[in-house]
Motif scaffolding. Structure first.
Motif, mmCIF file in Angstrom:
data_model
loop_
_atom_site.group_PDB
_atom_site.id
_atom_site.type_symbol
_atom_site.label_atom_id
_atom_site.label_comp_id
_atom_site.label_asym_id
_atom_site.label_seq_id
_atom_site.Cartn_x
_atom_site.Cartn_y
_atom_site.Cartn_z
ATOM 1 N N THR A 19 0.829 -1.203 0.000
ATOM 2 C CA THR A 19 0.000 0.000 0.000
ATOM 3 C C THR A 19 0.860 1.247 0.000
ATOM 4 O O THR A 19 0.579 2.222 -0.719
ATOM 5 C CB THR A 19 -0.915 -0.004 1.240
ATOM 6 O OG1 THR A 19 -1.646 -1.229 1.278
ATOM 7 C CG2 THR A 19 -1.892 1.163 1.200
ATOM 8 N N GLN A 20 1.930 1.252 0.777
ATOM 9 C CA GLN A 20 2.795 2.421 0.863
ATOM 10 C C GLN A 20 3.522 2.686 -0.457
ATOM 11 O O GLN A 20 3.622 3.834 -0.907
ATOM 12 C CB GLN A 20 3.802 2.221 1.999
ATOM 13 C CG GLN A 20 3.149 2.142 3.378
ATOM 14 C CD GLN A 20 4.100 1.622 4.442
ATOM 15 O OE1 GLN A 20 5.140 1.036 4.137
ATOM 16 N NE2 GLN A 20 3.748 1.837 5.702
ATOM 17 N N ARG B 284 2.604 1.612 -3.442
ATOM 18 C CA ARG B 284 1.635 1.909 -4.503
ATOM 19 C C ARG B 284 1.307 3.404 -4.549
ATOM 20 O O ARG B 284 1.112 3.973 -5.627
ATOM 21 C CB ARG B 284 0.372 1.081 -4.265
ATOM 22 C CG ARG B 284 -0.663 1.153 -5.393
ATOM 23 C CD ARG B 284 -1.841 0.255 -5.055
ATOM 24 N NE ARG B 284 -2.916 0.370 -6.029
ATOM 25 C CZ ARG B 284 -3.068 -0.418 -7.082
ATOM 26 N NH1 ARG B 284 -2.209 -1.386 -7.303
ATOM 27 N NH2 ARG B 284 -4.081 -0.254 -7.914
ATOM 28 N N LYS B 285 1.277 4.033 -3.380
ATOM 29 C CA LYS B 285 0.964 5.466 -3.328
ATOM 30 C C LYS B 285 2.017 6.305 -4.043
ATOM 31 O O LYS B 285 1.724 7.417 -4.490
ATOM 32 C CB LYS B 285 0.855 5.910 -1.872
ATOM 33 C CG LYS B 285 -0.390 5.405 -1.149
ATOM 34 C CD LYS B 285 -0.388 5.872 0.310
ATOM 35 C CE LYS B 285 -1.622 5.361 1.037
ATOM 36 N NZ LYS B 285 -1.592 5.750 2.481
ATOM 37 N N LYS C 226 0.803 6.329 -7.741
ATOM 38 C CA LYS C 226 -0.634 6.333 -8.032
ATOM 39 C C LYS C 226 -1.067 7.589 -8.770
ATOM 40 O O LYS C 226 -1.836 7.529 -9.741
ATOM 41 C CB LYS C 226 -1.426 6.188 -6.737
ATOM 42 C CG LYS C 226 -2.922 6.029 -6.947
ATOM 43 C CD LYS C 226 -3.638 5.790 -5.622
ATOM 44 C CE LYS C 226 -5.135 5.612 -5.841
ATOM 45 N NZ LYS C 226 -5.841 5.372 -4.551
ATOM 46 N N ASN C 227 -0.562 8.744 -8.368
ATOM 47 C CA ASN C 227 -1.006 9.996 -8.985
ATOM 48 C C ASN C 227 -0.557 10.143 -10.431
ATOM 49 O O ASN C 227 -1.162 10.883 -11.200
ATOM 50 C CB ASN C 227 -0.505 11.189 -8.167
ATOM 51 C CG ASN C 227 -1.220 11.327 -6.843
ATOM 52 O OD1 ASN C 227 -2.317 10.799 -6.674
ATOM 53 N ND2 ASN C 227 -0.606 12.018 -5.900
ATOM 54 N N THR D 39 -3.458 8.650 -12.787
ATOM 55 C CA THR D 39 -4.857 9.057 -12.667
ATOM 56 C C THR D 39 -5.493 9.189 -14.044
ATOM 57 O O THR D 39 -4.799 9.363 -15.062
ATOM 58 C CB THR D 39 -4.983 10.391 -11.924
ATOM 59 O OG1 THR D 39 -4.349 11.413 -12.698
ATOM 60 C CG2 THR D 39 -4.368 10.321 -10.541
ATOM 61 N N GLN E 257 -6.186 -5.269 -3.865
ATOM 62 C CA GLN E 257 -5.038 -4.382 -3.665
ATOM 63 C C GLN E 257 -4.080 -4.374 -4.856
ATOM 64 O O GLN E 257 -3.398 -3.375 -5.095
ATOM 65 C CB GLN E 257 -4.263 -4.797 -2.410
ATOM 66 C CG GLN E 257 -3.735 -6.224 -2.466
ATOM 67 C CD GLN E 257 -2.508 -6.443 -1.613
ATOM 68 O OE1 GLN E 257 -1.908 -5.494 -1.116
ATOM 69 N NE2 GLN E 257 -2.130 -7.695 -1.435
#
Length: 418
Positions: A101-102, A104-105, A108-109, A112, A361
């Motif tokens: 999760t960390q 992936r962030k 991620k942007n 978009t 996820q």
């Protein structure tokens, strides 16, 4: 129950799987043994074949019970040692929460919908140029001259890769995905050497970016990425670079090749697109549904758990077969095994119903980018490469994992200047 399924299929035989998706086998498993314990063969240890969408979704959404890291989410290279496996666990595709999760962030942007949509004019100009080169000839080797070009161009642009590096990079990616294919003569040493060269390219690009930053690119997102207050290490940066580019190139290249093959083999479907180009985005979803680029992803049970009617034991390997889940008639209708470019008209939520980009996820970060590339590419192909035919049988990648096409010669009506 946990006994072996009475239906044993060679789902991990790379030669057999390269001949085409065994839809009849998958139908049998879905109906008779949807969570099927498959015995060990020379191609794989014992594993559970998961063939129904609801079970695929359960496994995908429960990483505490089914780990991507323990034995990797993708097949490990032949003869990989413990050190190599540990390195591969640090690729984002093989991470579990909270690390996944960390990381992936971090990017991620950059993926978009708005960021991807802003690339469309560049994609369309490039796609038009690809077709400009081949349309007057009336023939082409589609895999290299058309399908490989767009994803390589786009992902390299996002990574700020100079033109002179792109072809070399494409060759390195081919080496890394060709581990199962005896025709490609790829040894473990060659695969490791290719990865090392990709790491070198990544570091060169990082140094160039730091000297002349370009905000908004994926490379910029990686270099500015922070996990638990710390910037990515050189290894973390290079690993991210490797998996994003290799995945971005191969997924879209395979989908373009398979989509063209399907349209050639179903000329009545192609004519629907010629008559109504507005159907192309829906047709892209049908291509993705019908023939996923990856046949499966795998997980390892971290505890005893029941899936469907079967008792899976801690340590067991499970493989989620996306082509099977995508052909489930309870979801896609009685004609689920037919290729229909108008399916999205009667199933508007088609893009959210198939599992080609995964679930949970690990849902593909680049799914919108891949869809955009494919839509733009087929919007250029359909009206200009008319009456396409296969000029011989395609040469498929010998792999149980990737549904790749190495070579596909086609002919079509030559386009004459207006």
């Amino acid at each position: 129950m946990s006994e072996k399924c009475p239906f044993q299929f060679e789902l991990m035989d790379p030669v057999r799987m390269s001949r085409g998706v065994p839809f009849v086998d998958f139908r049998t498993l879905r109906e008779k043994c949807p969570v099927a314990l498959q015995e060990a063969t020379k191609h794989s240890p014992e594993f559970w074949a998961v063939t129904r969408r609801e079970d695929v979704d359960y496994i995908s959404k429960n990483p505490a019970e089914f780990s991507s890291s323990a034995n990797l989410a993708h097949p490990s290279p032949p003869n990989a040692d413990a050190g190599s496996l540990e390195i591969m666990r640090q690729l984002i595709i093989n991470m579990d929460p909270p690390g996944h999760t960390q990381y992936r962030k971090v990017v991620k942007n950059a993926f978009t919908m708005n960021a991807v949509d802003a690339l469309e004019p560049m994609m369309r100009e490039f796609a038009s140029g690809i077709i400009d080169r081949v349309a007057p000839l009336g023939r082409c080797e589609f895999a290299s001259e058309v399908a490989a070009e767009m994803p390589l161009f786009v992902i390299c642009a996002l990574m700020e890769m100079p033109t002179e590096k792109r072809r070399k990079f494409s060759e390195l990616v081919d080496i890394m995905i060709g581990m199962d294919d005896p025709g490609m003569d790829v040894t473990a040493e060659k695969g490791q050497a290719a990865a090392a060269e990709i790491f070198e390219i990544a570091m060169e690009l990082a140094a160039r970016h730091k000297a002349d930053p370009k905000p908004g690119t994926v490379l910029d997102a990686l270099l500015r990425g922070v996990v638990e207050g710390e910037a990515l290490s050189e290894f973390e940066f290079c690993s991210f670079f490797l998996i994003l580019i290799a995945g971005g190139v191969e997924t879209t290249r395979t989908a373009t090749n398979q989509g063209m093959r399907l349209l050639i083999e179903h000329p009545e479907q192609l004519e629907k697109l010629v008559a109504d180009p507005s159907l192309v985005p829906g047709a892209v979803e049908e291509i993705l549904r019908f023939q996923p680029s990856f046949n499966y992803m795998q997980r390892t049970a971290m505890e005893d758990v029941r899936v469907g009617d079967m008792d899976i034991k801690k340590g067991d390997m499970v493989r989620m077969y996306y082509p099977s889940a995508n052909h489930q008639p309870e979801v896609f209708g009685e004609d689920a095994e037919s290729f229909d470019v108008t399916r999205a008209l009667r199933m508007p939520d088609l893009k959210n119903q198939h599992r080609t980009f995964g679930m949970g996820q690990h849902f593909c970060l680049g799914s919108h980018l891949a869809r955009k590339e494919l839509t733009v590419m087929f919007e250029e192909i359909v009206p200009r490469l008319r009456n396409p035919q296969l000029a011989g049988q395609p040469r498929y990648l010998v792999s149980s994992f990737i549904a790749g096409i190495k070579e596909m010669n086609i002919t079509f009506d030559p386009e004459h200047p207006a």
